[in-house]
Design a protein around this motif. Structure first.
Motif, PDB file in Angstrom:
ATOM      1  N   GLU A   1       0.830  -1.200   0.000  1.00  0.00           N
ATOM      2  CA  GLU A   1       0.000   0.000   0.000  1.00  0.00           C
ATOM      3  C   GLU A   1       0.868   1.255   0.000  1.00  0.00           C
ATOM      4  N   GLN A   2       1.935   1.217   0.793  1.00  0.00           N
ATOM      5  CA  GLN A   2       2.846   2.357   0.856  1.00  0.00           C
ATOM      6  C   GLN A   2       3.546   2.558  -0.493  1.00  0.00           C
ATOM      7  N   LEU A   3       3.968   1.458  -1.100  1.00  0.00           N
ATOM      8  CA  LEU A   3       4.662   1.551  -2.385  1.00  0.00           C
ATOM      9  C   LEU A   3       3.739   2.089  -3.473  1.00  0.00           C
ATOM     10  N   LEU A   4       2.502   1.647  -3.463  1.00  0.00           N
ATOM     11  CA  LEU A   4       1.538   2.115  -4.462  1.00  0.00           C
ATOM     12  C   LEU A   4       1.229   3.597  -4.294  1.00  0.00           C
ATOM     13  N   GLY A   5       1.506   4.126  -3.105  1.00  0.00           N
ATOM     14  CA  GLY A   5       1.286   5.549  -2.863  1.00  0.00           C
ATOM     15  C   GLY A   5       2.258   6.435  -3.614  1.00  0.00           C
ATOM     16  N   SER A   6       3.321   5.833  -4.160  1.00  0.00           N
ATOM     17  CA  SER A   6       4.287   6.564  -4.998  1.00  0.00           C
ATOM     18  C   SER A   6       4.293   5.897  -6.374  1.00  0.00           C
ATOM     19  N   PRO A   7       3.328   6.224  -7.225  1.00  0.00           N
ATOM     20  CA  PRO A   7       3.134   5.508  -8.494  1.00  0.00           C
ATOM     21  C   PRO A   7       4.377   5.415  -9.380  1.00  0.00           C
ATOM     22  N   GLU A   8       5.114   6.520  -9.520  1.00  0.00           N
ATOM     23  CA  GLU A   8       6.268   6.477 -10.420  1.00  0.00           C
ATOM     24  C   GLU A   8       7.328   5.515  -9.902  1.00  0.00           C
ATOM     25  N   SER A   9       7.627   5.597  -8.615  1.00  0.00           N
ATOM     26  CA  SER A   9       8.620   4.702  -8.028  1.00  0.00           C
ATOM     27  C   SER A   9       8.180   3.248  -8.136  1.00  0.00           C
ATOM     28  N   PHE A  10       6.900   2.991  -7.842  1.00  0.00           N
ATOM     29  CA  PHE A  10       6.391   1.625  -7.922  1.00  0.00           C
ATOM     30  C   PHE A  10       6.479   1.108  -9.353  1.00  0.00           C
ATOM     31  N   ALA A  11       6.048   1.911 -10.307  1.00  0.00           N
ATOM     32  CA  ALA A  11       6.033   1.475 -11.702  1.00  0.00           C
ATOM     33  C   ALA A  11       7.433   1.150 -12.198  1.00  0.00           C
ATOM     34  N   ILE A  12       8.411   1.976 -11.838  1.00  0.00           N
ATOM     35  CA  ILE A  12       9.789   1.737 -12.267  1.00  0.00           C
ATOM     36  C   ILE A  12      10.318   0.440 -11.663  1.00  0.00           C
ATOM     37  N   SER A  13      10.066   0.233 -10.368  1.00  0.00           N
ATOM     38  CA  SER A  13      10.515  -1.003  -9.712  1.00  0.00           C
ATOM     39  C   SER A  13       9.812  -2.217 -10.301  1.00  0.00           C
ATOM     40  N   ALA A  14       8.516  -2.086 -10.578  1.00  0.00           N
ATOM     41  CA  ALA A  14       7.744  -3.198 -11.145  1.00  0.00           C
ATOM     42  C   ALA A  14       8.264  -3.561 -12.526  1.00  0.00           C
ATOM     43  N   CYS A  15       8.561  -2.563 -13.339  1.00  0.00           N
ATOM     44  CA  CYS A  15       9.071  -2.826 -14.685  1.00  0.00           C
ATOM     45  C   CYS A  15      10.401  -3.568 -14.639  1.00  0.00           C
ATOM     46  N   THR A  16      11.261  -3.154 -13.707  1.00  0.00           N
ATOM     47  CA  THR A  16      12.564  -3.814 -13.572  1.00  0.00           C
ATOM     48  C   THR A  16      12.397  -5.274 -13.148  1.00  0.00           C
ATOM     49  N   SER A  17      11.572  -5.504 -12.136  1.00  0.00           N
ATOM     50  CA  SER A  17      11.427  -6.857 -11.593  1.00  0.00           C
ATOM     51  C   SER A  17      10.706  -7.799 -12.544  1.00  0.00           C
ATOM     52  N   ILE A  18       9.707  -7.285 -13.239  1.00  0.00           N
ATOM     53  CA  ILE A  18       8.907  -8.164 -14.084  1.00  0.00           C
ATOM     54  C   ILE A  18       9.712  -8.649 -15.289  1.00  0.00           C
ATOM     55  N   LEU A  19      10.759  -7.896 -15.629  1.00  0.00           N
ATOM     56  CA  LEU A  19      11.622  -8.307 -16.735  1.00  0.00           C
ATOM     57  C   LEU A  19      12.854  -9.073 -16.265  1.00  0.00           C
ATOM     58  N   LYS A  20      13.391  -8.696 -15.098  1.00  0.00           N
ATOM     59  CA  LYS A  20      14.699  -9.221 -14.709  1.00  0.00           C
ATOM     60  C   LYS A  20      14.663 -10.256 -13.594  1.00  0.00           C
ATOM     61  N   SER A  21      13.568 -10.321 -12.840  1.00  0.00           N
ATOM     62  CA  SER A  21      13.539 -11.274 -11.734  1.00  0.00           C
ATOM     63  C   SER A  21      13.562 -12.706 -12.265  1.00  0.00           C
ATOM     64  N   THR A  22      14.385 -13.531 -11.632  1.00  0.00           N
ATOM     65  CA  THR A  22      14.431 -14.953 -11.989  1.00  0.00           C
ATOM     66  C   THR A  22      13.444 -15.762 -11.148  1.00  0.00           C
ATOM     67  N   ASP A  23      12.720 -15.080 -10.268  1.00  0.00           N
ATOM     68  CA  ASP A  23      11.777 -15.735  -9.364  1.00  0.00           C
ATOM     69  C   ASP A  23      10.379 -15.721  -9.987  1.00  0.00           C
ATOM     70  N   GLU A  24       9.898 -16.893 -10.332  1.00  0.00           N
ATOM     71  CA  GLU A  24       8.573 -17.015 -10.948  1.00  0.00           C
ATOM     72  C   GLU A  24       7.478 -16.423 -10.064  1.00  0.00           C
ATOM     73  N   VAL A  25       7.607 -16.602  -8.743  1.00  0.00           N
ATOM     74  CA  VAL A  25       6.596 -16.089  -7.814  1.00  0.00           C
ATOM     75  C   VAL A  25       6.520 -14.564  -7.880  1.00  0.00           C
ATOM     76  N   VAL A  26       7.678 -13.919  -7.972  1.00  0.00           N
ATOM     77  CA  VAL A  26       7.717 -12.458  -8.047  1.00  0.00           C
ATOM     78  C   VAL A  26       7.033 -11.983  -9.331  1.00  0.00           C
ATOM     79  N   ARG A  27       7.375 -12.586 -10.461  1.00  0.00           N
ATOM     80  CA  ARG A  27       6.791 -12.161 -11.740  1.00  0.00           C
ATOM     81  C   ARG A  27       5.290 -12.400 -11.751  1.00  0.00           C
ATOM     82  N   SER A  28       4.874 -13.547 -11.224  1.00  0.00           N
ATOM     83  CA  SER A  28       3.454 -13.883 -11.185  1.00  0.00           C
ATOM     84  C   SER A  28       2.686 -12.933 -10.273  1.00  0.00           C
ATOM     85  N   SER A  29       3.233 -12.675  -9.097  1.00  0.00           N
ATOM     86  CA  SER A  29       2.557 -11.801  -8.139  1.00  0.00           C
ATOM     87  C   SER A  29       2.488 -10.372  -8.652  1.00  0.00           C
TER      88      SER A  29
END
Length: 198
Positions: A31-59
């Motif tokens: 909830e706190q992270l979503l309160g900063s949309p730009e920061s959240f979006a940038i982190s989400a974009c990085t993780s969804i492409l680079k994370s090797t953890d299937e759970v992270v990408r799925s979640s």
């Protein structure tokens, strides 16, 4: 994150924890992270492409699907919004796990339904048509999932492409190699018919 705090990926991973306390804590942090949309979006974009953890990408795909709304998108700088759109398409193309890919397609479809109301994401329509003709049944299925979710909110945007959409749906309904594609095409047909009848 430093100083004992969880990293972004750790927060996302704990959203699927079997331990209620860990899950609840992760949801509060989210909830706190979503309160900063730009920061959240940038982190989400990085993780969804680079994370090797299937759970992270799925979640993350589920979070984007369920938690990102028009108000969130309106708070994003134009450049970050473009990055998010491009990242979702790229993530679908790169994802090897069918279940995760399908969740990404759902997220892209829902995001597209919001963005296309302002005609701001023509690439998603192009991606649907390209994927519908793919040799991969997984990508043909993703095309139908996205089209189904786009149909309800963006009828006006789809109308100019209706003949092409009809051809894509007809081909998918007759897909000889995948029952999943045929079922997804049936759902897309129903969604489009319902949208056009309103």
């Amino acid at each position: 994150m430093t100083g004992g705090k969880l990293t972004f990926d750790e927060v996302i991973r704990k959203l699927s924890s079997d331990h209620p306390d860990a899950r609840r804590s992760a949801e509060e942090t989210l909830e706190q992270l979503l309160g900063s949309p730009e920061s959240f979006a940038i982190s989400a974009c990085t993780s969804i492409l680079k994370s090797t953890d299937e759970v992270v990408r799925s979640s993350l795909a589920v979070v984007i699907h369920k938690r990102i709304d028009k108000a969130f998108l309106d708070r994003l700088p134009a450049k970050t919004k473009e990055t998010l759109k491009a990242t979702l398409i790229r993530a679908i193309q790169n994802e090897k796990i069918t279940g995760v890919r399908n969740k990404l397609a759902q997220a892209a479809g829902d995001l597209g339904a919001m963005i296309l109301q302002g005609s701001q994401w023509p690439e998603i329509i192009q991606f649907v048509f390209q994927s519908a003709k793919s040799d991969s049944a997984d990508f043909r299925h993703c095309a139908m999932v996205i089209l189904s979710r786009l149909s309800f909110a963006v009828t006006d945007t789809i109308l100019p492409f209706l003949p092409m959409v009809a051809d894509v749906l007809q081909s998918a309904l007759q897909d000889q190699s995948s029952a999943n594609v045929r079922l997804a095409a049936h759902s897309a047909c129903c969604a489009l018919a319902q949208a056009l009848s309103q």
